[in-house]
Write a protein that holds these residues in place. Structure first.
Motif, mmCIF file in Angstrom:
data_model
loop_
_atom_site.group_PDB
_atom_site.id
_atom_site.type_symbol
_atom_site.label_atom_id
_atom_site.label_comp_id
_atom_site.label_asym_id
_atom_site.label_seq_id
_atom_site.Cartn_x
_atom_site.Cartn_y
_atom_site.Cartn_z
ATOM 1 N N ALA A 67 0.828 -1.209 0.000
ATOM 2 C CA ALA A 67 0.000 0.000 0.000
ATOM 3 C C ALA A 67 0.863 1.261 0.000
ATOM 4 O O ALA A 67 0.571 2.225 -0.720
ATOM 5 C CB ALA A 67 -0.925 -0.004 1.213
ATOM 6 N N TYR A 68 1.940 1.257 0.795
ATOM 7 C CA TYR A 68 2.766 2.459 0.828
ATOM 8 C C TYR A 68 3.563 2.624 -0.463
ATOM 9 O O TYR A 68 3.763 3.747 -0.939
ATOM 10 C CB TYR A 68 3.712 2.482 2.027
ATOM 11 N N GLN A 256 -5.142 0.339 7.141
ATOM 12 C CA GLN A 256 -6.375 1.116 6.989
ATOM 13 C C GLN A 256 -6.075 2.557 6.586
ATOM 14 O O GLN A 256 -6.787 3.142 5.759
ATOM 15 C CB GLN A 256 -7.170 1.103 8.295
ATOM 16 N N ALA A 257 -5.017 3.137 7.168
ATOM 17 C CA ALA A 257 -4.672 4.529 6.888
ATOM 18 C C ALA A 257 -4.207 4.739 5.455
ATOM 19 O O ALA A 257 -4.229 5.872 4.951
ATOM 20 C CB ALA A 257 -3.585 4.990 7.853
ATOM 21 N N LEU A 258 -3.797 3.656 4.792
ATOM 22 C CA LEU A 258 -3.261 3.764 3.432
ATOM 23 C C LEU A 258 -4.249 3.320 2.365
ATOM 24 O O LEU A 258 -3.892 3.187 1.196
ATOM 25 C CB LEU A 258 -1.964 2.957 3.331
ATOM 26 N N GLN A 259 -5.498 3.091 2.764
ATOM 27 C CA GLN A 259 -6.536 2.813 1.780
ATOM 28 C C GLN A 259 -6.857 4.086 0.999
ATOM 29 O O GLN A 259 -6.647 5.200 1.482
ATOM 30 C CB GLN A 259 -7.793 2.280 2.465
ATOM 31 N N ALA A 260 -7.385 3.922 -0.199
ATOM 32 C CA ALA A 260 -7.605 5.068 -1.093
ATOM 33 C C ALA A 260 -8.487 6.140 -0.460
ATOM 34 O O ALA A 260 -8.187 7.340 -0.555
ATOM 35 C CB ALA A 260 -8.212 4.580 -2.409
ATOM 36 N N ASP A 261 -9.586 5.727 0.192
ATOM 37 C CA ASP A 261 -10.475 6.727 0.776
ATOM 38 C C ASP A 261 -9.814 7.445 1.949
ATOM 39 O O ASP A 261 -10.053 8.643 2.171
ATOM 40 C CB ASP A 261 -11.794 6.086 1.208
ATOM 41 N N ALA A 262 -8.961 6.743 2.716
ATOM 42 C CA ALA A 262 -8.257 7.365 3.836
ATOM 43 C C ALA A 262 -7.226 8.369 3.331
ATOM 44 O O ALA A 262 -7.024 9.432 3.942
ATOM 45 C CB ALA A 262 -7.586 6.303 4.701
ATOM 46 N N ILE A 263 -6.561 8.054 2.228
ATOM 47 C CA ILE A 263 -5.593 8.983 1.645
ATOM 48 C C ILE A 263 -6.307 10.227 1.126
ATOM 49 O O ILE A 263 -5.829 11.357 1.285
ATOM 50 C CB ILE A 263 -4.784 8.290 0.530
ATOM 51 N N THR A 264 -7.464 10.048 0.524
ATOM 52 C CA THR A 264 -8.260 11.191 0.070
ATOM 53 C C THR A 264 -8.638 12.080 1.243
ATOM 54 O O THR A 264 -8.556 13.320 1.159
ATOM 55 C CB THR A 264 -9.534 10.702 -0.651
#
Length: 357
Positions: A67-68, A256-264
């Protein structure tokens, strides 16, 4: 029976003389508004379901690394997960510097853990200046670096917020090929993503980029960072790093913090914080008690006040910011960008200072 004191003779000289890093949280302060540690004002709600804590975790959790790598636009073999960027600093010094022989170069004023880490490993400090880094030519900088094994560039720099152009970082790295490693600490890069040196990894084997989830990702309490570099440079790091550096709980939260919605969501929060910072800078420049504002990047503003006592009054009132001694003057203050209510407390303090003039 007489109690015996611990014999300092057991300590190596460099550890006995070591001045420990004084973090914002190491100072036992009391207050109501906390703007001293460059933390995000946004808290997260985390859902966890773990039934296998009796097993050791994956030393480098595949899902988080993947993810990162995707977030940083790199290959996964260019990413090592660490316990905050601080562990990355320690691993680089421990892996690449010979105790009692080598030195690291840094540009003062800058983040204090570079020096503390070097001192704890009996590695010499080659203390250069931010003025040299920002205004000197790459040739002048490389000459000053000399034989230093690691060159630390905090970008944006803490506590000044200044940024070093990628072209200069590139020129320094090129001149130091097969001589030194250029370490670019990007703890605050999400606040100015166009400044990242991660794109330089495709051209250089002697550049390391350090990242963290502590700032823009609002996970300072998780203690999670990443080291980005090419595989040959990371290979010895992988031999030195602790066998199980990342707990299963940390890995789940980081994933969880690196999921697409969290990054948005993170990027949306950065936009809000950058906007709030612009407002704070304006307030500071309009305050007659403020002598200088360092208008750099990052989720903080560093200022010099006319009277140090004004800083003490703010702290006594419960408004906790970070006093600094910079350029041999003790009337500097770093203010983290908080939420609207927290920054309103700063505004009230500044208004009160204006009223005293």
């Amino acid at each position: 029976m007489t109690k015996q004191t611990f014999p300092n003779s057991l300590l190596p000289k460099n550890i006995n003389a070591l001045a420990a890093y004084s973090s914002a949280k190491s100072q036992k302060l009391t207050g109501s508004t906390w703007l001293n540690a460059n933390e995000s004002p946004y808290s997260k709600t985390i859902e966890l379901s773990l039934s296998d804590l009796n097993r050791y975790p994956d030393p480098q959790p595949e899902s988080v690394i993947q993810a990162y790598a995707q977030y940083a636009q790199l290959d996964k073999d260019q990413v090592v997960m660490t316990r905050g960027a601080d562990e990355g600093i320690e691993l680089l010094v421990r892996t690449y510097c010979k105790s009692g022989e080598d030195s690291i170069a840094l540009f003062l004023p800058t983040y204090g853990m570079y020096k503390v880490t070097a001192d704890s490993h009996n590695v010499t400090i080659n203390a250069l200046t931010q003025d040299l880094l920002l205004q000197g030519s790459s040739e002048q900088i490389v000459t000053a670096v000399g034989n230093s094994k690691l060159v630390f560039i905090c970008n944006p720099n803490n506590p000044t917020g200044s940024t070093t152009e990628l072209s200069k970082i590139s020129a320094i790295a090129k001149a130091l090929e097969n001589k030194a490693i250029v370490v670019v600490d990007e703890a605050y890069i999400e606040f100015c993503p166009e400044q990242t040196a991660s794109s330089l990894l495709q051209d250089f084997d002697n550049i390391v980029v350090l990242r963290t989830l502590s700032k823009a990702f609002a996970l300072a309490g998780l203690r999670t960072g990443f080291m980005l570099a090419n595989t040959k440079l990371l290979a010895p790091i992988r031999k030195v790093i602790a066998p199980y550096p990342v707990s299963r709980v940390v890995a789940k939260i980081a994933e969880q913090a690196l999921q697409a919605d969290a990054i948005t969501q993170m990027r949306r929060q950065v936009t809000i914080l950058n906007r709030a910072k612009t407002t704070l800078v304006q307030w500071l420049k309009e305050c007659s008690a403020v002598d200088k504002v360092l208008d750099g990047q990052g989720n903080f503003v560093t200022v010099q006040l006319s009277n140090k006592a004004d800083i003490d009054k703010a702290m006594q009132s419960g408004l906790i910011m970070r006093p600094f001694t910079l350029y041999e003057q003790d009337n500097w203050l770093r203010i983290s960008i908080g939420n609207e209510q927290e920054l309103e407390q700063v505004k009230n303090w500044l208004d009160a200072l204006n009223a005293q003039q």
